[in-house]
Write a protein that holds these residues in place. Structure first.
Motif, PDB file in Angstrom:
ATOM      1  N   THR A  57       0.530  -1.227   0.339  1.00  0.00           N
ATOM      2  CA  THR A  57       0.018  -0.473  -0.427  1.00  0.00           C
ATOM      3  C   THR A  57       0.733   1.000   0.224  1.00  0.00           C
ATOM      4  N   ILE A  58       0.744   2.197  -1.146  1.00  0.00           N
ATOM      5  CA  ILE A  58       0.939   3.759  -1.189  1.00  0.00           C
ATOM      6  C   ILE A  58       0.112   4.374  -0.982  1.00  0.00           C
ATOM      7  N   THR A  59       0.423   5.174   0.708  1.00  0.00           N
ATOM      8  CA  THR A  59      -0.137   6.608   0.529  1.00  0.00           C
ATOM      9  C   THR A  59       1.143   7.769   1.305  1.00  0.00           C
TER      10      THR A  59
ATOM     11  N   ILE B 262      -2.560   2.005  -3.569  1.00  0.00           N
ATOM     12  CA  ILE B 262      -2.598   3.443  -3.698  1.00  0.00           C
ATOM     13  C   ILE B 262      -3.342   4.600  -3.106  1.00  0.00           C
TER      14      ILE B 262
ATOM     15  N   MET C 226      -7.530   2.009  -5.942  1.00  0.00           N
ATOM     16  CA  MET C 226      -7.086   3.321  -5.888  1.00  0.00           C
ATOM     17  C   MET C 226      -7.842   3.588  -4.875  1.00  0.00           C
TER      18      MET C 226
ATOM     19  N   CYS D 246      -7.257   9.703  -4.502  1.00  0.00           N
ATOM     20  CA  CYS D 246      -6.376   9.296  -5.125  1.00  0.00           C
ATOM     21  C   CYS D 246      -6.890  11.060  -6.748  1.00  0.00           C
TER      22      CYS D 246
END
Length: 748
Positions: A525-527, A555, A586, A589
């Protein structure tokens, strides 16, 4: 006579007294044991890992003194790597093996044939497990079990997580040595086959179209099929005189399909749909098929996956197409809260031959949900109805042979089952009673519904699968690692670590430049909590982010400016064709200023799901979602479910979506595309491409969207289909925008 009896007794004592246990530690010792084994001997495989092995058997036991090949401790002999077992000879028992962490290539994992000239007869494989033993590439086909010879048995085994293409268990009828085989497949667990996104995802296939006129006489009994979603056919019957009885099909997206061959019997099974979308029953093609005494519980499949689907045939059909349905019997079945049956399903310009001499007798239908009992796609003059009892809640006017009344329920094994005690059936035709005594294990009843509903307890209680293997074992959720990355170097270094628990990466910097691609190898997970982050890349890399097979990327809460991304694709999927699937999610975003494709699926890759929620895409010059690599016309596609909701698309000059499933295969449910509650404003392609292009998509739902000033004078959305599909386009606001090119499958 006494002398003969004494001789038999003497030989039994002799074999028992001289039988021996042979412990083997490697393949050399195994091969030697195979050469020297005598009736009654036990070949014991030493516990431990047996890697890259081919275990081949052609020794011969006897009926009273079989040769046993077994693990020292069941489940403790782990067969890994490029491995397989080939069984020839006769009266052999193989038990307790565990196949995992490996693959068998083009061979089957277990083959009841040691060589071209050595098939197995009177052999048994039991208490054995094959789990995730897949060829590395998804489209490299093989079986897990190939049954050849005669009178073989596969029982109390567990099979789960087959991901590559190919039937799990194939009964082969290549020549006379394997026909009229009377194999028995019983008390096994078949589980967890995720959608394959192509044909070739059956759990069991008996025969092939070339051999469909031969008798197989295979008995498929007392098995549990759970979450078998590979394709529309769970069991595919392509031969004659087979019996499928007392099996449980729990939450499976598919059906038992009597595809080719004649005089097959589906008896006393429990189709336990539990309201799962696509959960089916029995599809009927060809001659003399009987579907008797089954319980269909909350089966919600439609079309080919209907609880009962009777197909149209093709005039002068070749063996591999669709022969007409004749002389079928659907009798004494119970249906609880099921979707409508389908009569003449598949009717089109080619499939024009309607069913004839079909009897639908003494069935019981309890339903409080649906207004229809059946859908009719062609003439049903060749179907006779009598003694069928239906809930009054069904509003559809029904043909003669259905009686609407109050249908009560009774609880059996904690499940409500339609009760037939107040229903009036018809006297079963004498000729059917006579044939029934030969074909059925339970008699035909004059009452509607399941003739012996109390057997449901025993159906559910039957012990299936390997005794030592717990398919329901608890898997504790792992706590992902949470890390901060302020530069691209830190991000790449962190992702290079093999962290099986997965990780959450917080982007704490403002700008990230990549001269090498990012590879996602686990669950990531990219946050971020920043306002806007810029990503840039070198032009000589093919992609910025790749989601490798078996991994997932999420994301969340990221505001991303990708104007300086020079790679061909921002996000792509695995190019290896792996058997493992991936996922992309996602949410919340904002993606702006993209000059290349945002998400492009690679050929032979498969995402189980792509979910986009509450996102904004603005000022992007290229396609946002490109899933059009599968052009081989084999029915393959790149995503099972693609859902975009509550999102905004502003001032984009590339396509929003192009999704392709080429070919005319009808065995899959996907891809499914759901597009709801989104806003598209001031978008238009610089070419003649539509903003959304759907080709061969099986199901789509475009609902409650607002579209303004998009692709004016061009095509806004295009639907193209080579076979039947389900499309819903409704409650959308479309102003000053291009046209929607519909086809006959689009519902307003």
């Amino acid at each position: 006579m006494k002398k003969q009896l004494l001789f038999v007794c003497f030989m039994c004592v002799y074999f028992f007294a001289n039988a021996k246990n042979i412990l083997v530690k490697n393949t050399t010792e195994f091969d030697e044991a195979n050469k020297t084994a005598k009736p009654g001997d036990v070949i014991i495989l030493q516990n431990g890992e047996w890697q890259h092995v081919t275990l081949s058997l052609n020794c011969n036991g006897t009926k009273d003194n079989p040769i046993t090949i077994k693990a020292a401790v069941a489940g403790k002999v782990l067969i890994t790597g490029n491995s397989r077992i080939k069984i020839g000879g006769s009266f052999l028992i193989i038990e307790g093996l565990y196949f995992a962490n490996g693959f068998a290539g083009t061979d089957a994992v277990i083959t009841f044939r040691a060589s071209k000239n050595e098939v197995a007869n009177n052999c048994r494989v039991t208490n054995t497990v094959i789990n995730d033993f897949n060829n590395p590439k998804r489209l490299d086909e093989n079986y897990w079990v190939a049954l050849c010879g005669k009178n073989n048995r596969l029982d109390h085994c567990s099979f789960l997580n087959k991901k590559n293409i190919g039937v799990l268990l194939a009964v082969l009828l290549d020549d006379e040595r394997s026909r009229e085989n009377f194999h028995r497949i019983d008390h096994n667990y078949f589980g967890v086959r995720i959608p394959l996104a192509s044909n070739g995802g059956e759990m069991i296939r008996v025969g092939v179209s070339e051999h469909c006129q031969y008798n197989s006489d295979t008995q498929i009994e007392d098995n549990l099929f759970e979450h078998c979603d590979g394709e529309t056919e769970i069991i595919s019957i392509k031969s004659c005189h087979n019996n499928i009885r007392r099996n449980v099909f729990k939450e499976c997206q598919g059906s038992v399909v009597l595809r080719h061959g004649n005089y097959n019997t589906v008896e006393n099974n429990f189709f336990w749909g539990n309201d799962k979308i696509g959960s089916g029953g029995v599809r009927i093609i060809n001659k003399g098929q009987w579907v008797v005494n089954n319980l269909f519980y909350k089966c919600r499949g439609v079309g080919f996956r209907s609880p009962i689907a009777i197909m149209n045939g093709i005039p002068n059909s070749p063996a591999n197409r669709y022969l007409e349905v004749t002389d079928a019997l659907i009798c004494n079945n119970s249906f609880y809260e099921c979707t409508p049956m389908s009569f003449g399903i598949g009717s089109d310009a080619e499939r024009t031959v309607v069913p004839k001499n079909v009897l639908l007798l003494n069935n019981l239908f309890y339903n409080t949900k649906d207004s229809l009992l059946y859908n009719v796609y062609d003439s049903i003059n060749g179907i006779a109805f009598a003694g069928n009892t239906v809930s009054k809640t069904i509003k559809q006017p029904l043909v003669n042979g259905f009686t609407k009344t109050t249908v009560s329920v009774q609880k059996i094994a904690d499940l409500p089952v339609p009760a037939s005690n107040n229903a009036i059936g018809i006297t079963i035709i004498d000729s059917l009673q006579k044939i029934g005594k030969e074909r059925l294990q339970t008699a035909l009843s004059d009452k509607p519904g399941l003739s012996n509903a109390s057997q449901l307890k025993s159906i559910r209680a039957n012990a299936t699968g390997a005794k030592w293997f717990n398919v329901n074992k608890i898997i504790f959720s792992k706590k992902p690692v949470i890390v901060n990355c302020k530069s691209s170097l830190e991000l790449i270094q962190m992702l290079s670590k093999n962290n099986n628990e997965g990780m959450v990466i917080r982007l704490t910097g403002n700008a990230y430049h990549f001269n090498t691609p990012i590879n996602i190898n686990n669950d990531v997970t990219i946050t971020s909590n920043k306002q806007t982050i810029t990503f840039s890349s070198e032009s000589n890399i093919a992609y910025t982010i790749k989601i490798n097979a078996g991994s997932s990327l999420s994301i969340v809460n990221v505001q991303l400016d990708i104007a300086a991304i020079l790679s061909n694709n921002f996000i792509t999927t695995d190019t290896s064709g792996s058997a493992n699937h991936s996922n992309f999610y996602m949410s919340n975003c904002n993606i702006i200023n993209g000059s290349k494709a945002f998400f492009s699926a690679a050929k032979s890759s498969l995402c189980d799901s792509i979910i986009i929620s509450n996102c904004t895409f603005s000022n992007n010059k290229e396609a946002i979602f490109k899933l059009l690599a599968e052009t081989d016309k084999k029915g393959y596609y790149n995503v099972e479910k693609l859902k975009i909701s509550n999102s905004r698309f502003n001032n984009n000059t590339g396509q929003l979506l192009s999704l392709v499933r080429s070919g005319t295969d009808e065995s899959t449910m996907g891809p499914l595309f759901a597009f709801s509650n989104n806003t598209i404003k001031d978008c238009g392609t610089e070419t003649n491409d539509p903003i959304i292009n759907l080709y061969g998509v099986q199901q789509s739902f475009i609902e409650n969207n607002s579209i303004y000033n998009c692709n004016v004078g061009k095509v806004l959305i295009r639907y193209e289909d080579a076979v039947s599909a389900k499309h819903v386009f409704r409650k959308n606001i479309v102003e000053n925008s291009g046209v929607v090119v519909r086809n006959k499958w689009v519902e307003e």
